[in-house]
Enzyme design. Structure first.
Site, PDB file in Angstrom:
ATOM      1  N   CYS A 204      55.786  35.096  32.033  1.00  8.31           N
ATOM      2  CA  CYS A 204      55.155  36.331  31.033  1.00  8.31           C
ATOM      3  C   CYS A 204      56.668  36.629  30.251  1.00  8.31           C
ATOM      4  O   CYS A 204      57.580  37.083  30.900  1.00  8.31           O
ATOM      5  CB  CYS A 204      54.801  37.021  31.457  1.00  8.31           C
ATOM      6  SG  CYS A 204      54.055  38.850  30.651  1.00  8.31           S
TER       7      CYS A 204
ATOM      8  N   HIS B 128      48.935  27.954  25.309  1.00  8.91           N
ATOM      9  CA  HIS B 128      48.593  28.226  24.206  1.00  8.91           C
ATOM     10  C   HIS B 128      48.115  27.377  23.307  1.00  8.91           C
ATOM     11  O   HIS B 128      48.051  26.776  23.197  1.00  8.91           O
ATOM     12  CB  HIS B 128      49.975  28.800  23.188  1.00  8.91           C
ATOM     13  CG  HIS B 128      50.985  30.213  24.044  1.00  8.91           C
ATOM     14  ND1 HIS B 128      50.700  31.607  24.354  1.00  8.91           N
ATOM     15  CD2 HIS B 128      51.658  29.945  25.388  1.00  8.91           C
ATOM     16  CE1 HIS B 128      50.874  32.133  24.855  1.00  8.91           C
ATOM     17  NE2 HIS B 128      51.777  30.865  26.096  1.00  8.91           N
TER      18      HIS B 128
ATOM     19  N   GLU C  37      45.040  36.775  25.271  1.00  8.09           N
ATOM     20  CA  GLU C  37      45.885  36.795  26.144  1.00  8.09           C
ATOM     21  C   GLU C  37      44.510  36.248  27.180  1.00  8.09           C
ATOM     22  O   GLU C  37      43.345  36.927  27.610  1.00  8.09           O
ATOM     23  CB  GLU C  37      46.160  37.381  26.508  1.00  8.09           C
ATOM     24  CG  GLU C  37      47.369  37.659  26.004  1.00  8.09           C
ATOM     25  CD  GLU C  37      48.667  38.238  27.133  1.00  8.09           C
ATOM     26  OE1 GLU C  37      48.875  37.792  28.858  1.00  8.09           O
ATOM     27  OE2 GLU C  37      50.060  39.147  26.726  1.00  8.09           O
TER      28      GLU C  37
ATOM     29  N   CYS D 223      52.572  39.452  22.553  1.00  9.49           N
ATOM     30  CA  CYS D 223      52.764  38.423  24.441  1.00  9.49           C
ATOM     31  C   CYS D 223      53.717  37.691  23.638  1.00  9.49           C
ATOM     32  O   CYS D 223      54.355  36.259  22.670  1.00  9.49           O
ATOM     33  CB  CYS D 223      51.502  37.467  23.453  1.00  9.49           C
ATOM     34  SG  CYS D 223      51.470  36.102  24.862  1.00  9.49           S
TER      35      CYS D 223
ATOM     36  N   GLY E 213      53.251  34.105  24.211  1.00  8.45           N
ATOM     37  CA  GLY E 213      52.543  34.148  22.652  1.00  8.45           C
ATOM     38  C   GLY E 213      53.711  33.118  21.771  1.00  8.45           C
ATOM     39  O   GLY E 213      53.109  32.748  20.562  1.00  8.45           O
TER      40      GLY E 213
HETATM   41  N1  LIG Z   1      47.719  35.684  29.636  1.00 10.26           N
HETATM   42  C1  LIG Z   1      48.928  34.888  30.380  1.00 10.26           C
HETATM   43  C2  LIG Z   1      50.682  35.774  30.644  1.00 10.26           C
HETATM   44  C3  LIG Z   1      51.036  36.881  30.393  1.00 10.26           C
HETATM   45  C4  LIG Z   1      51.806  36.362  28.936  1.00 10.26           C
HETATM   46  C5  LIG Z   1      52.180  37.382  28.629  1.00 10.26           C
HETATM   47  N2  LIG Z   1      51.820  38.706  28.133  1.00 10.26           N
HETATM   48  C6  LIG Z   1      53.981  37.475  27.800  1.00 10.26           C
HETATM   49  O1  LIG Z   1      54.238  38.170  27.336  1.00 10.26           O
HETATM   50  O2  LIG Z   1      54.367  36.562  27.937  1.00 10.26           O
HETATM   51  C7  LIG Z   1      48.563  33.913  30.617  1.00 10.26           C
HETATM   52  O3  LIG Z   1      47.327  33.542  31.969  1.00 10.26           O
HETATM   53  O4  LIG Z   1      48.908  32.900  30.804  1.00 10.26           O
END
Ligand SMILES: N[C@H](CCC[C@H](N)C(=O)O)C(=O)O
Length: 281
Positions: free
Chosen positions: A72, A163, A211, A220, A223
């Site tokens: 994250c 992603h 997400e 994100c 992301g």
């Molecule tokens: N939902 C993402 C984790 C959080 C990623 C995002 N909040 C960031 O800042 O990178 C996953 O399950 O791969």
């Protein structure tokens, strides 16, 4: 009772809990309840600070639905601020273990206050096996995907978490009407985080994200890195860009095979919760 800190990075907000000095319930039931924006504290999920055998700390992160993410980006910036502000370290360079490997983190501190955080997000991968993605080629770069009877040109990138990036002319669409079709698509056996991108110019990308496990978030970090790299391999941007998200801007740089991200981290409030209060909501 459980002490927690509510923090956000560009509006991507999590409940941070010191799991070194406290016993933390990491079950989906508990996480979904405390993350609920009406019956709980309200967040995109929970992030736990844990000890590491080999590195400074170990970060575990959980999405709002209780699923565990491997990495994250916004979260690790706030994690670094948390350990510094709570005097778990006085270092401004940290090596933080995650399920996506160890990440190098630099805290920019002025007069004792964390101003911003820079993270070496590691090496991105286009390899469909790394995403994972069931596409019938080694890479999915600018490939047509039929999602809910619409063809999207897609590029799949792993930042340690999955992603898929697609390009749109306008970002003012109802993301909740299409995001879940990507998130649940059988092409992505471990689900996927989906980024919708409008290229402003070669140094400025604008995006929204649906997400995995949390729905649309304000930002994100992984992301934004996936968007930069997908745009770079598709010849749409330079090696350093500003990625504009709903919650603000991240500076992303591709250098020596690694993606570097720099951005803010903010504490919103400190709190104490009684876990019993979340047993039956
Ligand atoms: N939902 C993402 C984790 C959080 C990623 C995002 N909040 C960031 O800042 O990178 C996953 O399950 O791969």
């Amino acid at each position: 009772m459980l002490k927690f800190t509510k923090m956000e990075g560009l509006g991507n907000d999590y409940i941070y809990v010191d799991g070194i000095h406290q016993k933390v319930d990491m079950t989906p039931e508990f996480i979904t309840r405390i993350s609920d924006r009406h019956f709980g504290i309200g967040s995109d999920g929970m992030i736990v600070i844990l000890p590491s055998q080999k590195y400074d700390f170990f970060m575990r992160m959980f999405n709002r639905d209780g699923s565990e993410g491997k990495m994250c980006g916004n979260g690790i910036r706030c994690f670094a601020k948390f350990v510094y502000d709570h005097h778990l370290t006085d270092q401004t360079y940290l090596e933080i273990e995650t399920l996506a490997g160890v990440k190098r983190v630099w805290l920019h501190v002025e007069n004792g206050t964390v101003q911003s955080v820079k993270v070496d997000m590691g090496q991105p991968s286009l390899n469909t096996q790394d995403i994972p993605c069931l596409f019938n080629k080694e890479q999915m770069v600018d490939e047509p995907l039929n999602i809910n009877h619409h063809i999207y040109r897609c590029t799949a990138v792993s930042m340690g978490n999955p992603h898929v990036v697609t390009y749109v002319d306008q970002l003012d669409f109802e993301i909740e009407k299409i995001g879940p079709y990507f998130e649940k698509n059988e092409m992505f056996p471990e689900s996927v985080n989906t980024e919708f991108v409008r290229v402003i110019d070669r140094q400025h990308l604008k995006m929204r994200v649906w997400e995995r496990g949390s729905g649309e978030t304000m930002a994100c970090g992984t992301g934004a890195c996936a968007v930069m790299y997908a745009s770079y391999v598709n010849g749409l941007c330079d090696s350093q860009v500003d990625v504009e998200l709903l919650g603000g801007i991240l500076n992303i740089q591709y250098q020596d095979g690694h993606i570097f991200m720099e951005g803010p981290a903010r504490t919103v409030f400190e709190g104490i919760m009684n876990e019993e209060d979340f047993k039956n909501v």
